[in-house]
Design a protein around this motif. Structure first.
Motif, PDB file in Angstrom:
ATOM      1  N   GLU A   1       0.844  -1.198   0.000  1.00  0.00           N
ATOM      2  CA  GLU A   1       0.000   0.000   0.000  1.00  0.00           C
ATOM      3  C   GLU A   1       0.870   1.236   0.000  1.00  0.00           C
ATOM      4  O   GLU A   1       1.817   1.353   0.797  1.00  0.00           O
ATOM      5  CB  GLU A   1      -0.913  -0.001   1.219  1.00  0.00           C
ATOM      6  CG  GLU A   1      -1.938   1.130   1.209  1.00  0.00           C
ATOM      7  CD  GLU A   1      -2.901   1.052   2.385  1.00  0.00           C
ATOM      8  OE1 GLU A   1      -3.760   1.944   2.510  1.00  0.00           O
ATOM      9  OE2 GLU A   1      -2.787   0.091   3.180  1.00  0.00           O
ATOM     10  N   HIS A   2       0.563   2.180  -0.900  1.00  0.00           N
ATOM     11  CA  HIS A   2       1.328   3.422  -1.003  1.00  0.00           C
ATOM     12  C   HIS A   2       0.392   4.560  -1.377  1.00  0.00           C
ATOM     13  O   HIS A   2      -0.268   4.523  -2.412  1.00  0.00           O
ATOM     14  CB  HIS A   2       2.433   3.278  -2.058  1.00  0.00           C
ATOM     15  CG  HIS A   2       3.262   4.513  -2.237  1.00  0.00           C
ATOM     16  ND1 HIS A   2       4.139   4.968  -1.280  1.00  0.00           N
ATOM     17  CD2 HIS A   2       3.332   5.405  -3.267  1.00  0.00           C
ATOM     18  CE1 HIS A   2       4.732   6.067  -1.704  1.00  0.00           C
ATOM     19  NE2 HIS A   2       4.242   6.356  -2.914  1.00  0.00           N
ATOM     20  N   ASN A   3       0.327   5.571  -0.500  1.00  0.00           N
ATOM     21  CA  ASN A   3      -0.566   6.721  -0.734  1.00  0.00           C
ATOM     22  C   ASN A   3      -2.001   6.286  -1.005  1.00  0.00           C
ATOM     23  O   ASN A   3      -2.648   6.720  -1.966  1.00  0.00           O
ATOM     24  CB  ASN A   3      -0.054   7.590  -1.895  1.00  0.00           C
ATOM     25  CG  ASN A   3       1.257   8.279  -1.565  1.00  0.00           C
ATOM     26  OD1 ASN A   3       1.558   8.542  -0.398  1.00  0.00           O
ATOM     27  ND2 ASN A   3       2.041   8.581  -2.588  1.00  0.00           N
ATOM     28  N   ALA A   4      -2.456   5.389  -0.132  1.00  0.00           N
ATOM     29  CA  ALA A   4      -3.848   4.885  -0.195  1.00  0.00           C
ATOM     30  C   ALA A   4      -4.129   4.080  -1.463  1.00  0.00           C
ATOM     31  O   ALA A   4      -5.291   3.868  -1.837  1.00  0.00           O
ATOM     32  CB  ALA A   4      -4.840   6.041  -0.070  1.00  0.00           C
ATOM     33  N   ARG A   5      -3.081   3.630  -2.127  1.00  0.00           N
ATOM     34  CA  ARG A   5      -3.240   2.795  -3.316  1.00  0.00           C
ATOM     35  C   ARG A   5      -2.390   1.539  -3.163  1.00  0.00           C
ATOM     36  O   ARG A   5      -1.365   1.538  -2.475  1.00  0.00           O
ATOM     37  CB  ARG A   5      -2.799   3.551  -4.561  1.00  0.00           C
ATOM     38  CG  ARG A   5      -3.626   4.783  -4.886  1.00  0.00           C
ATOM     39  CD  ARG A   5      -3.065   5.485  -6.101  1.00  0.00           C
ATOM     40  NE  ARG A   5      -3.041   4.588  -7.278  1.00  0.00           N
ATOM     41  CZ  ARG A   5      -2.429   4.915  -8.415  1.00  0.00           C
ATOM     42  NH1 ARG A   5      -1.763   6.052  -8.521  1.00  0.00           N
ATOM     43  NH2 ARG A   5      -2.462   4.073  -9.424  1.00  0.00           N
ATOM     44  N   PHE A   6      -2.831   0.459  -3.793  1.00  0.00           N
ATOM     45  CA  PHE A   6      -2.053  -0.773  -3.789  1.00  0.00           C
ATOM     46  C   PHE A   6      -1.256  -0.859  -5.091  1.00  0.00           C
ATOM     47  O   PHE A   6      -1.815  -0.721  -6.186  1.00  0.00           O
ATOM     48  CB  PHE A   6      -2.974  -1.991  -3.651  1.00  0.00           C
ATOM     49  CG  PHE A   6      -3.598  -2.114  -2.297  1.00  0.00           C
ATOM     50  CD1 PHE A   6      -2.882  -2.667  -1.246  1.00  0.00           C
ATOM     51  CD2 PHE A   6      -4.888  -1.660  -2.067  1.00  0.00           C
ATOM     52  CE1 PHE A   6      -3.447  -2.783   0.007  1.00  0.00           C
ATOM     53  CE2 PHE A   6      -5.464  -1.764  -0.815  1.00  0.00           C
ATOM     54  CZ  PHE A   6      -4.734  -2.325   0.240  1.00  0.00           C
ATOM     55  N   ILE A   7       0.038  -1.040  -4.929  1.00  0.00           N
ATOM     56  CA  ILE A   7       0.899  -1.105  -6.103  1.00  0.00           C
ATOM     57  C   ILE A   7       1.732  -2.377  -6.065  1.00  0.00           C
ATOM     58  O   ILE A   7       1.945  -2.976  -5.012  1.00  0.00           O
ATOM     59  CB  ILE A   7       1.825   0.135  -6.198  1.00  0.00           C
ATOM     60  CG1 ILE A   7       2.714   0.214  -4.942  1.00  0.00           C
ATOM     61  CG2 ILE A   7       1.020   1.412  -6.376  1.00  0.00           C
ATOM     62  CD1 ILE A   7       3.750   1.323  -5.020  1.00  0.00           C
ATOM     63  N   LEU A   8       2.213  -2.773  -7.226  1.00  0.00           N
ATOM     64  CA  LEU A   8       3.042  -3.973  -7.353  1.00  0.00           C
ATOM     65  C   LEU A   8       4.512  -3.560  -7.417  1.00  0.00           C
ATOM     66  O   LEU A   8       4.899  -2.747  -8.261  1.00  0.00           O
ATOM     67  CB  LEU A   8       2.655  -4.737  -8.615  1.00  0.00           C
ATOM     68  CG  LEU A   8       3.149  -6.181  -8.749  1.00  0.00           C
ATOM     69  CD1 LEU A   8       2.534  -7.061  -7.671  1.00  0.00           C
ATOM     70  CD2 LEU A   8       2.801  -6.723 -10.135  1.00  0.00           C
TER      71      LEU A   8
END
Length: 282
Positions: free
Chosen positions: A110-117
Motif C-alpha cells: 500500500e502506497h498513498n492509499a493505493r495498492f501497487i506492485l
C-alpha cells in the motif's frame, strides 16, 4: 557474533553429502524444504534475518536463513560473487555456507492509499546444520568445537554503508550492544561488543546470567570489573607463572575495551588480534 557448537564427526559426514547440492538454488527449493518458511520451522531470528530448519528429501537437515527485507543487498552479480567467495571459505571453526539464492519476486504494497506492485528481493543462505545450539551453553566443555555463524555476512551489505538500523531487535540476551538494543543500530562495533563479553566470560569463567533486564550484560560486566582486580586474578590463577598471569590480565583488559558503551572507543579486530599476540598499541 556469538557462535555455535559443533556435533563433530556426524555433522562432518552430513556436510560432505550436502556438498553435492548445486551452489545457487531457486527460491522454490528453499520454500519446499522449509514447508513454506513455516513458523513451526523457525530456529531463531536476528536483525539480519530468520533461521529455519530445512529438511531435504533424503532426510538430511540444513539451516536456511532468509535475509531481512530491510537489508540493502548489492544488486546483480555482486551478491552472487560475494556468496561464491564465502562458499569456498573452509575452516573447522566456521559454519559452512552450502548454497544461496537471490530472486526477484512481486509483492503488493500500500502506497498513498493505493495498492501497487513492487519488486521484492528474496535472499536466502543455506548453512550446515549445527544441532548443539549456542556456544554459550558449551563455554566450559572442551570436547566441543566452537563455530562462528554468519561469517562474512557483512560482505553482502552496501560497501558504502557503515551501519544500518532495524526495528526488529532480536539477539542473544546478555551479548547485545547497547546501541543495537536501544536504537536498533547495527555496525561492526556490535560484533566487537559481543566478542568482548565472550572474552570476559571465557577468561574469568564467570557465567553471564543473561537476565531479561540486562540484555547487554552491563550488570555482569560491572560485577566482573569490580571483582577481577590484579589481586583477584593472582588468587584465581595461582598455578600460573608471571607471563601467563599477564596474558590473563591482557585478555580481561581487551574484553573491557570491547564492551565500552561508546562504540567509537571499541578496538578493531586487527587491534584485538595484535593485543592477543602481545603487541602493544602504538
Amino acid at each position: 557474533m556469538v557462535g555455535e557448537a559443533s556435533m563433530g564427526e556426524s555433522a562432518q559426514n552430513e556436510t560432505s553429502l550436502l556438498s553435492t547440492l548445486p551452489k545457487e538454488l531457486p527460491l522454490e527449493f528453499f520454500t519446499e524444504i522449509t514447508s513454506g518458511f513455516s513458523k513451526d520451522r523457525i530456529l531463531r531470528t536476528s536483525a539480519f534475518g530468520t533461521f529455519y530448519t530445512g529438511i531435504l528429501q533424503n532426510g538430511l537437515v540444513v539451516c536456511v536463513k532468509k535475509l531481512a527485507e530491510n537489508l540493502q543487498i548489492p544488486a546483480g552479480r555482486q551478491f552472487d560473487n560475494e556468496a561464491t567467495n564465502l562458499l569456498v571459505a573452509q575452516h573447522e571453526n566456521i559454519v559452512k555456507l552450502l548454497g544461496f539464492c537471490r530472486q526477484i519476486t512481486k509483492k503488493v504494497v500500500e502506497h498513498n492509499a493505493r495498492f501497487i506492485l513492487v519488486d521484492k528481493d528474496e535472499c536466502v543462505l543455506c548453512y550446515e546444520h549445527v544441532p548443539r545450539g549456542s556456544l554459550r551453553d558449551y563455554l566450559s566443555d572442551d570436547k566441543m568445537v566452537p563455530k562462528i555463524a554468519d561469517f562474512g555476512l557483512s560482505r553482502f551489505f552496501n560497501h558504502e554503508q557503515s551501519r544500518l538500523y532495524t526495528i526488529n531487535v532480536a539477539g542473544l540476551k546478555g551479548y547485545m550492544a547497547p546501541e543495537y538494543l536501544f536504537r536498533g543500530e547495527i555496525s561492526w562495533q556490535c560484533d566487537i561488543y559481543s566478542l568482548g563479553v565472550l572474552i570476559i566470560e571465557i577468561t574469568t569463567r564467570e557465567k553471564n546470567c543473561c537476565d531479561e533486564k540486562d540484555k547487554s550484560g552491563r550488570e555482569y560486566i560491572s560485577s566482573v570489573r569490580r571483582t577481577w582486580t590484579d589481586e583477584h586474578i593472582t588468587i584465581k590463577y595461582m598455578s600460573l607463572d608471571a607471563d601467563r598471569l599477564q596474558q590473563v590480565k591482557a585478555c580481561i583488559d581487551i574484553g573491557f575495551k570491547c564492551v565500552d558503551v561508546n562504540q567509537k572507543n571499541r578496538p578493531s579486530i586487527v587491534e584485538i588480534v595484535d593485543r592477543l599476540h602481545g603487541k602493544r598499541a602504538g
